[in-house]
Design a protein around this motif. Sequence first.
Motif, PDB file in Angstrom:
ATOM      1  N   GLU A 183       0.627  -1.348  -0.218  1.00  0.00           N
ATOM      2  CA  GLU A 183      -0.013  -0.246   0.194  1.00  0.00           C
ATOM      3  C   GLU A 183       0.588   0.833   0.301  1.00  0.00           C
ATOM      4  O   GLU A 183       0.824   2.205  -0.979  1.00  0.00           O
ATOM      5  CB  GLU A 183      -0.496   0.109   1.136  1.00  0.00           C
ATOM      6  N   ALA A 186       2.068   1.950  -3.192  1.00  0.00           N
ATOM      7  CA  ALA A 186       1.189   1.970  -4.329  1.00  0.00           C
ATOM      8  C   ALA A 186       1.357   3.490  -3.996  1.00  0.00           C
ATOM      9  O   ALA A 186       1.516   4.016  -4.746  1.00  0.00           O
ATOM     10  CB  ALA A 186       0.319   1.821  -4.378  1.00  0.00           C
ATOM     11  N   GLN A 223      -4.644   1.382  -6.554  1.00  0.00           N
ATOM     12  CA  GLN A 223      -4.428   1.012  -8.098  1.00  0.00           C
ATOM     13  C   GLN A 223      -5.447   1.216  -8.881  1.00  0.00           C
ATOM     14  O   GLN A 223      -5.556   1.575  -9.656  1.00  0.00           O
ATOM     15  CB  GLN A 223      -5.336  -0.308  -7.284  1.00  0.00           C
ATOM     16  N   LYS A 224      -6.676   2.098  -8.434  1.00  0.00           N
ATOM     17  CA  LYS A 224      -7.267   2.364  -9.735  1.00  0.00           C
ATOM     18  C   LYS A 224      -7.062   3.707 -10.022  1.00  0.00           C
ATOM     19  O   LYS A 224      -7.806   4.610 -11.036  1.00  0.00           O
ATOM     20  CB  LYS A 224      -8.708   2.904  -8.838  1.00  0.00           C
ATOM     21  N   GLU A 227      -4.711   2.803 -12.481  1.00  0.00           N
ATOM     22  CA  GLU A 227      -5.175   1.952 -13.978  1.00  0.00           C
ATOM     23  C   GLU A 227      -5.701   3.301 -14.515  1.00  0.00           C
ATOM     24  O   GLU A 227      -6.108   3.797 -15.831  1.00  0.00           O
ATOM     25  CB  GLU A 227      -6.572   1.400 -12.985  1.00  0.00           C
TER      26      GLU A 227
END
Lengths: 258, 180
Positions: A183, A186, A223-224, A227
């Motif tokens: 986490e 990221a 993550q989004k 993306e």
Amino acid sequence: MTEKNIVNQIKQLKQIKPQKDWVFSLKTDLFKDEAKESFVFFPLFKPALACLTMFTLFFGLFGFAQTSVPGDFLYPVKKIAEKGQLAFVSQENRPQNSLAMADRRLEELIKIVESNQVKNLATAINEVESSVSEVAKNISRIEATSSSPIAIKNIVDKTKKLEFRIEEIRALGVVIGGEELQEVSAGLEVKVLLSDLENRTLTEEEEQVLDQMKKLAEEKEYQKVLELFFSEFDKKEEIKQDIEQEQEEEEETQEIEE
Amino acid sequence: MCPTLAKSFMGNKQKKFSKIYDQYIEKIYRFVFLKVSSQEIAQDICSETFLKGWQVYKKNNKIKNFSAFLYRIARNLVIDHYRQKGKKQFIPLESVAILDTNPGLEEKAIISSDLEEIRANLVNLKDDYQNVIIWHYLDDLPIQKVAEIMEKSEGATRVVLHRALTALKQEISKKDIKQA
């Protein structure tokens, strides 16, 4: 009175004796200073030699400690040495340093797993988890704007490698915590990305996407965010690069024909 | 000198002195006690004797007849004790009796009255006579050793011993007559 009688009388005085405990304590007192003297003799009279011996022992001990693993007798010495070194590490170098420490802890865990030292396994795992927490903590403090992009890229790469190694060990059946690492790393990638995008000149459409990404980042939906970046910015970037490459290839072909 | 080596030398000397201590502590204590008739003073003088002895022994453990050396220290300390007490000086040492032969009230209980009587008779003699009797009959030192302590010849020592016994006999007789 005969001489014999007198001598017998005299011999009765043999009954006069000292107290046993006094005899014992006097003997102890006589020699107690010798123990002190011989103890202080070494450092007092040969300070240079004493210092040299102390230093050799000191550093020798640290040297031996370097190969120790959790559960070993000298392991605490190794940890102390590392803590000592930490005092000289600047704030900006802490993420790198903590990554190096986490690597070490992983190495130790691997050694223990390979040599099947079951009794040291739990300790080693704990050490790995603590070091990973430390990495996460240090990474979360990184300000994307103030640190150099190359340094940050370096940190992100190393963190990914660390995550990869942890996964390998998990695959062996060893249960390791430290989920926060993913986490946090990221989060750092996203921070860097957002900072980078803000410095670019964007179209209105792109600005809107950036706002969306920022909102997702605040919600820790890293993550989004990524993306979204890949679908909107990175694809366009890909297409742009593809076009540029095609153009280059065309130019080359033309040159050859000429 | 290498400290480990020094330590082992000292350890050796300590062992040897320990043996001397074990052999002579009771004798020297008794020797001093008979003269000062106080347990406390006897302990103090004895302590000082062995302490001084150990300091000398540490530096030179090759002294011949070290026990004689200890007796001499003890004897001199007893003399110093009486000098400090402000009693009459004995000059020369050999010819004058030590005064203050009566034990303090608190000390009387330490030895029985019979022993005290014998002691009192003994310490009424002059110092040399006392010593030769103590060393030969109580401490079981052969004449040769006694001679070494007294720094006299063996022959002279035997003479002193004989005279000492005669003097003691007279002392006991005097007491017997008084009591009678």
